[in-house]
Design an enzyme around this catalytic site. Structure first.
Site, short mmCIF file in Angstrom:
data_model
loop_
_atom_site.label_atom_id
_atom_site.label_comp_id
_atom_site.label_asym_id
_atom_site.label_seq_id
_atom_site.Cartn_x
_atom_site.Cartn_y
_atom_site.Cartn_z
N ALA A 141 -25.16 -119.13 30.25
CA ALA A 141 -23.82 -119.05 29.70
C ALA A 141 -23.20 -117.66 29.63
O ALA A 141 -21.98 -117.53 29.56
CB ALA A 141 -23.80 -119.67 28.29
N GLY A 160 -19.90 -115.74 28.59
CA GLY A 160 -19.28 -116.68 27.67
C GLY A 160 -17.98 -117.30 28.13
O GLY A 160 -17.40 -118.11 27.40
N ASP A 214 -24.26 -123.02 35.55
CA ASP A 214 -23.65 -121.98 36.38
C ASP A 214 -24.79 -121.05 36.77
O ASP A 214 -24.98 -119.98 36.20
CB ASP A 214 -22.58 -121.25 35.58
CG ASP A 214 -21.83 -120.23 36.43
OD1 ASP A 214 -21.66 -120.48 37.63
OD2 ASP A 214 -21.43 -119.19 35.89
N CYS A 240 -21.25 -118.72 42.15
CA CYS A 240 -20.16 -117.83 42.61
C CYS A 240 -20.57 -117.25 43.97
O CYS A 240 -20.53 -116.04 44.18
CB CYS A 240 -19.86 -116.74 41.60
SG CYS A 240 -21.26 -115.69 41.16
#
Length: 471
Positions: A107, A110, A174, A227
């Site tokens: 995370a 944030g 992620d 990403c």
């Protein structure tokens, strides 16, 4: 930009010759600046901005503001977030309609956690986790500033969550990646790129997913994102999750005007790619998957009972004697929280998820949970900065003092603040533009600054030109 020949060749094979030329040209343009507003604290629209089309509260800015010297940034009125990553909002809004237990596994810092907490049903709970200790502290700071009490922040390896069982309705992964999508923002990512690193990343990503998969409920949602651009960390991993773990790959509705790119591997399952020559943002990949199976009837009944209990007193809460009545009055609807004194801190945690909290405390390293209301110092209970930041505080519990810009910066540097003589002695909540910044203890001739030492502005100067998104 000095790109690796291997990266160029592989990406050309993925995009095609014509697309590759436009892609390389886009990498030589400036990276866009975007923020996402915290609507629970601020209703303003940034000046000279354009909406991020896939976000309800995201905006592109014309130039980069001096965020460090903006008191409203420190107060949690907005978060500086890359626009492409705001697409996570669409996955949550379209598939998560009821109160949910969600885990953001990787995370820090944030951005996606604060976004998730903003778009989930208000009665949901979010566990935001980061395995790296220094990054987990930043994660805790940002979520405390965001101000939602239905949050737990942890510092754990994915495998540590296995003891909780399959408790999560939604897991956002992620995952750490080769960072190709950050080349415009991060020169180090360009320098460190290698084919060997790509191979390490896709294998590590599969280990992470395999470790956390048992914690997802049957019928639960996995949001997978990176990403980066390559297929190994993206489509190939999504195909692996579907085949090896038995997940269904789900579509989300997107507007064609958003110019989001689909699957680039010739397979027909839906994925969502952000390429800088098509969309205004950095590189991002997202896929949404559902675990096979359905929520059992017993769990549906349990959730219904939890919803019915909201707003009622619950005798399972911590004994009243452990927490001062005064501290309870500092929070709105204190009956909705369990109250306990832990490590000399008064913690108020949402009562509906108390059993999950107790279970988490047994196996996870918890950095923050609910609202840290006060700290016991000697015989006094001192209001904690978490209380100033939460949207669940009782604003009438403290006298408030409005600061000028110069005073606000001094406070955020943890310098001494002198208040007007009309301000009463005792604990005072300081505000800037009517937004809470934190507490001081006013002793008359000066006020003791209670801003967290580790969060202070360390720079001792102000830029010649100050640019703020909210004027």
């Amino acid at each position: 930009m000095n790109l690796s020949p291997e990266f160029i060749e592989r990406t050309r094979n993925l995009l095609g010759e014509k697309e590759m030329d436009a892609f390389l040209k886009a990498l030589d343009t400036d990276s866009p600046v975007s923020i996402r507003m915290n609507r629970t604290k601020c209703a303003e629209v940034p000046e000279q901005s354009k909406r991020v089309p896939w976000s309800g509260s995201g905006y592109y800015l014309e130039s980069r503001p001096t965020f460090t010297f903006d008191p409203l940034f420190h107060a949690g009125c907005y978060y500086v977030q890359e626009a492409s990553s705001m697409i996570i909002e669409q996955a949550i809004r379209q598939y998560v309609k009821e109160p949910a237990v969600m885990l953001d596994l990787c995370a820090a810092p944030g951005g996606k956690s604060t976004l998730a907490r903003s778009v989930l049903h208000e009665d949901s709970i979010l566990i935001a986790n980061e395995v790296m200790k220094n990054r987990s502290q930043v994660l805790a700071e940002n979520l405390i500033k965001w101000g939602d009490p239905n949050v737990i922040v942890t510092n754990n390896d994915p495998s540590d969550f296995s003891s909780l069982g399959n408790v999560f309705d939604v897991i956002l992964t992620d995952v750490p990646c080769s960072g190709e999508g950050m080349f415009r923002k991060d020169p180090v990512a360009v320098e460190e790129w290698s084919l060997e690193n790509v191979d390490l990343c896709w294998q590590r990503q599969r280990r992470i997913i395999r470790d956390i998969w048992p914690c997802l409920k049957p019928g639960g949602l996995l949001v997978y994102s990176t990403c980066t651009y390559n297929r190994e960390e993206n489509e190939d991993n999504v195909a692996w999750i579907a085949k090896e773990l038995g997940a269904e790959i789900l579509p989300i509705e997107v507007d064609s005007g958003w110019n989001i790119t689909g699957n680039l591997t010739g397979t027909d399952f839906p994925v969502y790619r952000f390429l800088p020559h098509h969309t205004i943002g950095e590189g991002l990949f997202m896929a949404v998957l559902r675990k096979s199976g359905e929520m059992d009837d017993e769990e549906v009944v349990e959730r219904k009972l939890k919803k019915e209990k909201k707003g009622k007193n619950n005798k399972s809460a911590a004994p009243v004697a452990t927490c001062p009545k005064e501290a309870k009055s500092w929070v709105q609807s204190p009956e909705l929280y369990s109250w306990c004194l832990e490590n000399n801190e008064v913690v108020a945690f949402p009562l509906a998820y108390q059993s999950l909290y107790e279970k988490a405390k047994q196996s996870l390293r918890i950095l923050h949970a609910g609202i840290t209301v006060a700290e016991l110092k000697g015989r006094d209970f001192v209001p904690n900065h978490s209380l100033a930041m939460t949207v669940a505080k009782n604003k009438e519990a403290f006298e408030q003092a409005e600061l000028t810009y110069e005073q606000a910066i001094a406070y955020l540097r943890k310098e001494a603040v002198v208040l007007d003589s009309t301000v009463s002695k005792g604990y005072v909540m300081l505000t800037y533009k009517q937004v809470p910044l934190g507490f001081v203890k006013n002793i008359g001739n000066r006020a003791n600054n209670l801003y967290p030492q580790e969060w202070r502005i360390r720079s001792g100067y102000l830029p010649d030109r100050l640019i703020f998104p909210l004027g």
